[in-house]
Write a protein that holds these residues in place. Structure first.
Motif, PDB file in Angstrom:
ATOM      1  N   UNK A  19       0.851  -1.184   0.063  1.00 47.66           N
ATOM      2  CA  UNK A  19      -0.051   0.040   0.150  1.00 47.66           C
ATOM      3  C   UNK A  19       0.773   1.159   0.003  1.00 47.66           C
ATOM      4  N   UNK A  20       1.746   1.169  -0.773  1.00 45.46           N
ATOM      5  CA  UNK A  20       2.771   2.421  -1.000  1.00 45.46           C
ATOM      6  C   UNK A  20       1.996   3.316  -1.767  1.00 45.46           C
ATOM      7  N   UNK A  21       2.074   4.775  -1.796  1.00 44.44           N
ATOM      8  CA  UNK A  21       1.594   5.509  -2.519  1.00 44.44           C
ATOM      9  C   UNK A  21       2.178   5.547  -3.995  1.00 44.44           C
ATOM     10  N   UNK A  22       1.536   5.138  -4.985  1.00 47.86           N
ATOM     11  CA  UNK A  22       2.203   4.951  -6.363  1.00 47.86           C
ATOM     12  C   UNK A  22       2.967   6.414  -6.823  1.00 47.86           C
ATOM     13  N   UNK A  23       2.219   7.639  -6.567  1.00 50.28           N
ATOM     14  CA  UNK A  23       2.635   8.873  -7.184  1.00 50.28           C
ATOM     15  C   UNK A  23       3.765   9.423  -6.451  1.00 50.28           C
ATOM     16  N   UNK A  24       4.049   8.650  -5.283  1.00 49.13           N
ATOM     17  CA  UNK A  24       5.290   9.455  -4.463  1.00 49.13           C
ATOM     18  C   UNK A  24       6.536   8.418  -4.742  1.00 49.13           C
ATOM     19  N   UNK A  25       7.721   9.070  -4.492  1.00 49.37           N
ATOM     20  CA  UNK A  25       8.857   8.172  -4.388  1.00 49.37           C
ATOM     21  C   UNK A  25       8.848   7.641  -3.106  1.00 49.37           C
ATOM     22  N   UNK A  26       9.905   6.716  -2.872  1.00 48.99           N
ATOM     23  CA  UNK A  26      10.138   6.073  -1.600  1.00 48.99           C
ATOM     24  C   UNK A  26      10.333   7.012  -0.656  1.00 48.99           C
ATOM     25  N   UNK A  27      11.129   7.880  -0.630  1.00 48.50           N
ATOM     26  CA  UNK A  27      11.311   8.877   0.390  1.00 48.50           C
ATOM     27  C   UNK A  27      10.030   9.622   0.797  1.00 48.50           C
ATOM     28  N   UNK A  28       9.406  10.154  -0.475  1.00 44.71           N
ATOM     29  CA  UNK A  28       8.402  10.984  -0.198  1.00 44.71           C
ATOM     30  C   UNK A  28       7.139  10.004   0.609  1.00 44.71           C
ATOM     31  N   UNK A  29       7.022   8.881   0.309  1.00 46.30           N
ATOM     32  CA  UNK A  29       6.162   7.788   0.827  1.00 46.30           C
ATOM     33  C   UNK A  29       6.306   7.858   2.497  1.00 46.30           C
ATOM     34  N   UNK A  30       7.905   7.720   2.615  1.00 45.12           N
ATOM     35  CA  UNK A  30       8.269   7.638   4.352  1.00 45.12           C
ATOM     36  C   UNK A  30       8.057   9.050   4.796  1.00 45.12           C
ATOM     37  N   UNK A  31       8.145   9.918   4.262  1.00 49.25           N
ATOM     38  CA  UNK A  31       7.971  11.564   4.790  1.00 49.25           C
ATOM     39  C   UNK A  31       6.541  11.884   5.012  1.00 49.25           C
ATOM     40  N   UNK A  32       5.724  11.037   4.057  1.00 44.44           N
ATOM     41  CA  UNK A  32       4.221  11.494   4.160  1.00 44.44           C
ATOM     42  C   UNK A  32       3.653  11.731   5.824  1.00 44.44           C
ATOM     43  N   UNK A  33       3.715  10.676   6.667  1.00 45.52           N
ATOM     44  CA  UNK A  33       3.148  10.953   7.938  1.00 45.52           C
ATOM     45  C   UNK A  33       3.804  12.187   8.689  1.00 45.52           C
TER      46      UNK A  33
END
Ligand SMILES: Nc1ncnc2c1ncn2[C@@H]1O[C@H](COP(=O)(O)OP(=O)(O)OP(=O)(O)O)[C@@H](O)[C@H]1O
Ligand SMILES: [Mg+2]
Lengths: 256, 246
Positions: free
Chosen positions: A89-103
């Motif tokens: 369930x990672x966000x497709x539209x974001x990079x790995x780093x952006x995914x982790x930064x999201x919260x």
């Protein structure tokens, strides 16, 4: 510690998917929910985190009863929870780093650099630093799982839920993910609940095992007790596993 | 699900969506992204179809009004008002219902089936508000510009016909374009299009957000989103016209 007390749950058809479940998930340990497909593991997990409302019973997060909370209180409770989904369930539209930064972007008041540092720290923890600028579609399933773990722990959750963390992974990668989750659990003293039907995981990281059979708790114990449970459905499940077959084979080879 | 159930769960979703964002900076980021995706990326198709429609209407109007008793400026006037009243706000929105609606429904639907929406919810974020509100607000705020651009492109198309063919003279055409202009028609066009933008983005979000199952259902639901928002647009077009123009 999460206490599940007399929890029952049924859906529209009225069949009790969970039938009076009583159990405790302990802090700083990997708590496993095991059982056959369709036995109600996911429903138990989703009921525990409050995605499903239970029909009866109580669920206490260190004494705080989530079944008595209103939507806003549940929302606040969720900020202490990290969850790992079956498909990452990672966000497709974001990079790995952006995914982790999201919260962090959503909840933390750190400045941009501090957020980035914290996210990178978590990605280093799961050994994924070199993939930070890739998109989820560009990395392997095992890497996606690790990125999802990094995202789940970035806000220092007190509770970590993992729904089938090994699905779709080869045995070696599975083992690595299992160990990673276990290490993180010990390191940060998290109450971790893992949903699995992978017997390898059970033998490897089963510090507290809850066996669900047809919506009821069939057995509870740890990995050292699992071979001698006296619970027939659980023994059937163990006997059906590849690992058991291997052990049996090795055993007979030795005897011969 | 029958219509009443759909209306019920649509209303419930909108109640979740139309709330104050958890964090304005995140809302702003999403809003800008959506303006790009839904607005800027639609300008090209907007101009192309409006140009062609403007050209076609000009020729047809001229043919219909070839009677020598009718004044020559009538063609230009008819082209302008057709664009202003019906083509640019309504037909354009129908076309965008196809483009933007299916885009929104499939994006949100995919996020639903891959548990990305559950992941947002479990973080303690209102996923409907986070995902849907920026789309609705972004689309409503870009649609007036798209409509205005379309009107100009359509009129320009007609001018092209006047310039390069012998259907109508440029003087006649430009005279018609300026003849007895009703400024309220522009307001009417903008109000209408903003209502349609809300319909497109909210209905598409609803069909995306409520997908159950797999990739096949995402496809089915984005088709439903386009079909149903088109029907609702045409129905409310009739009502708005009655309400605002008579
Ligand atoms: N939202 C729902 N509505 C109705 N029934 C449901 C729903 N979710 C689960 N069930 C039913 O509850 C039962 C238990 O499902 P659950 O997903 O918990 O199984 P599981 O143990 O997680 O299986 P697996 O190992 O395959 O993931 C199934 O019979 C399923 O049909
Ligand atoms: Mg499951």
């Amino acid at each position: 510690m999460i206490e599940v007390k007399n929890v029952s749950k049924s859906f529209h058809d009225g069949v009790k998917v969970l039938d009076n479940i009583n159990t405790v998930f302990e802090t700083g340990k990997t708590n496993l929910i095991i059982g056959q497909s369709g036995s109600g593991k996911t429903v138990l997990m989703k009921s525990t985190v409050g995605i499903h409302k239970v029909d009866e019973g109580h669920i206490l997060y260190d004494g705080r009863d989530i079944t008595k909370m209103n939507d806003n209180q549940i929302k606040m409770m969720h900020r202490e929870i990290g969850m790992l989904f079956q498909g990452s369930a990672l966000f497709d539209s974001m990079t790995v780093l952006e995914n982790v930064m999201f919260p962090l972007d959503m909840f933390s008041d750190m400045d941009a650099d501090a957020k980035r540092d914290r996210a990178i720290e978590c990605l280093e923890r799961v050994d994924l630093k070199r993939a930070i600028d890739l998109f989820p579609a560009e990395i392997s399933g095992g890497m996606q799982k690790r990125a999802a773990i990094a995202r789940a722990i970035v806000l220092n959750p007190k509770y970590l839920f993992c729904d089938e963390p090994n699905s779709g992974l080869d045995p070696k990668t599975s083992l690595m993910i299992d160990r990673l989750i276990q290490e993180i659990t010990h390191e940060f003293n998290i109450t971790t609940i893992i949903n699995t039907h992978d017997m390898n995981s059970v033998m490897e990281i089963g510090e507290n095992i809850v066996f669900i059979y047809k919506g009821q708790k069939g057995w509870q114990g740890n990995k050292d007790q699992v071979y001698d449970t006296g619970c027939q459905p659980l023994e059937d499940l163990i006997f059906a596993s590849e690992l058991y077959k291997k052990i049996k084979k090795a055993h007979f080879t030795l005897k011969d | 699900m029958n219509i009443i159930e759909h209306v019920g769960s649509f209303t419930k979703l909108m109640k979740l969506t139309l709330t104050i964002p958890d964090r304005w900076s995140m809302f702003g980021r999403q809003y800008v992204r959506e303006i790009m995706k839904l607005g800027i990326d639609s300008i090209f198709i907007d101009i192309i179809i409006s140009l062609f429609i403007g050209m076609a209407i000009t020729i047809q109007m001229k043919l219909n009004m070839s009677n020598p008793i009718l004044p020559g400026y009538l063609t230009g006037l008819a082209v302008r008002d057709t664009l202003l009243l019906e083509f640019s706000p309504t037909i354009l929105c129908l076309i965008l219902a196809g483009k933007v609606g299916s885009n929104i429904a499939s994006e949100i639907g995919t996020m639903r089936i891959t548990e990305q929406i559950d992941a947002i919810d479990i973080m303690g974020i209102n996923s409907a508000n986070y995902l849907i509100l920026p789309k609705i607000t972004a689309f409503i705020s870009v649609i007036p510009s798209l409509v205005i651009i379309s009107i100009f492109a359509g009129i320009l198309g007609g001018l092209g016909v006047a310039e390069f063919t012998d259907t109508i003279t440029v003087t006649e055409y430009t005279q018609g374009i300026q003849y007895s202009f009703v400024p309220f028609y522009v307001t009417y066009a903008i109000i209408k299009s903003m209502v349609f933008a809300f319909i497109i983005s909210s209905v598409a979000s609803y069909y995306g957000y409520t997908v159950k199952g797999g990739a096949l259902e995402v496809g089915k639901n984005s088709t439903k989103a386009v079909v149903n928002s088109s029907i609702i647009i045409l129905g409310s077009n009739f009502m708005l016209t009655k309400l605002l123009l008579t």
